[in-house]
Design a protein around this motif. Structure first.
Motif: not given
Ligand code: SAM
Length: 330
Positions: A7-8, A10-12, A257-261
């Motif tokens: 998990e990064d 930013h909670r991704r 980027c907010g959804q980048c996994n």
């Protein structure tokens, strides 16, 4: 299912590893490789298959469950099929997919299918044979088209066709390319051009996907398709009654980027947290100097933590991306 430990800040949650198995390519796409002196890695600097497999097993223990094989052109590397099979056999891997320019894929399609690959991404920026030769340096359009049709026959689905949208280069074909979805079960994906490395272009051919969409849908007929996990960053639509779909991947005009996994493992053995940032962690060096699996896992976790919140491509003051796409894998 493994708990995800990647998990990064930013909670991704990062569960998707894209692996470039080679920086070599049989094509010389004008937007991807430099005009001359294409920098190539020495063979000893490219990760060996058994090294990649070790890193993937460690990644899986941390929650990676999806792998994409890319390049360069993955099919120019010898021994790819047994490697694909070994990857697919790793417990915890839910899906292995492949990105290819499809020139060489024909003889391997059945093997790929038998190895458990169901999804292929094929890159094709034009339907015109002469233009294909101009864009790629090879008269390969007929071969690619033949292989696409064969892949459809063999049941690869969805068959995603990646089209880099470029103003003044292939913009006169957007409609014809989009119209293919009326008769073929393709997901045509228009990708915004990203300025990276040192390509053979004398201008930035960027055209936003909002403009591409206006060009292909002047009558406003496109209908949104409900989001599915396999769509990744693509926003997907369909013409009424069409059997295929159209996706838009818009890293410059609407970054996702907010959804980048994703994490990337480059051909040179670097863990790269973001395609569009040159920050990389040298996991090959660590591995080749005797690190144990715990130390390598710690580097995966560090790579995840150093993933930037957003890329800065498009910012006036944002850094350019120096790395070549062929060594990272798109
Ligand atoms: N050789 C394979 C292929 O052609 O699909 C895999 C590697 S290629 C680098 C992966 C993808 O990156 C291709 O779909 C290609 O069109 C895309 N690509 C390369 N350079 C790009 C750029 N500057 N902007 C946007 N997409 C790019």
């Amino acid at each position: 299912m493994t708990a995800n430990l990647l998990e990064d800040h930013h909670r991704r949650i990062l569960n998707y590893l894209r692996i470039s198995v080679t920086d070599r390519c049989n094509l010389r796409c004008i937007y991807c490789v430099p005009r001359e002196n294409v920098p190539l890695l020495a063979h000893t600097d490219i990760l060996r298959y058994e090294e990649i497999l070790r890193l993937v097993r460690i990644g899986v223990s941390l929650g990676i469950d999806k792998i994409r094989i890319t390049g360069g052109e993955p099919l120019v590397r010898k021994g790819l099929m047994p490697f694909v099979q070994q990857l697919h056999d790793i417990a915890g891997i839910e899906e292995v997919t492949l990105t290819t320019n499809a020139v060489l894929v024909g003889p391997y399609l059945k093997d790929l299918r038998d190895a458990g690959i169901r999804r292929l991404n094929i890159s094709l920026d034009t339907l015109n044979r002469k233009r294909f030769a101009h864009l790629t340096g090879q008269d390969g359009f007929n071969q690619v088209w033949h292989n696409i049709m064969r892949a459809v026959e063999l049941g690869f689905a969805p068959l995603k066709i990646n089209v880099v949208a470029m103003q003044g280069i292939n913009d006169d074909e957007f409609e014809a390319i989009a119209d293919l979805t009326c008769k073929q079960p393709f997901q045509i994906r228009f990708i915004e051009y990203m300025p990276m490395g040192n390509p053979r272009l004398d201008h930035d051919p960027f055209i936003s996907n909002d403009d591409v969409r206006r060009r292909i849908d002047c009558q406003g007929l496109l209908e949104p398709v409900a989001r599915r996990p396999q769509d990744g960053p693509a926003e997907t639509f369909r013409f009424p009654g069409a059997i295929g779909e159209i996706g838009f991947i818009s890293p410059r005009s609407h970054h996702f980027c907010g959804q980048c996994n994703r994490l990337r493992l480059t051909a040179s053995g670097m863990l790269r947290p973001c395609l569009l940032s040159d920050r990389e962690l040298d996991i090959k060096h660590l591995m080749r100097h005797g690190a144990d699996d715990h130390e390598l896992a710690a580097m995966f976790a560090r790579a995840a933590r150093s993933k930037p919140l957003t890329h800065r491509l498009g910012d006036a003051c944002g850094p350019a991306v120096d790395s070549q796409m062929n060594s990272i894998g798109g």
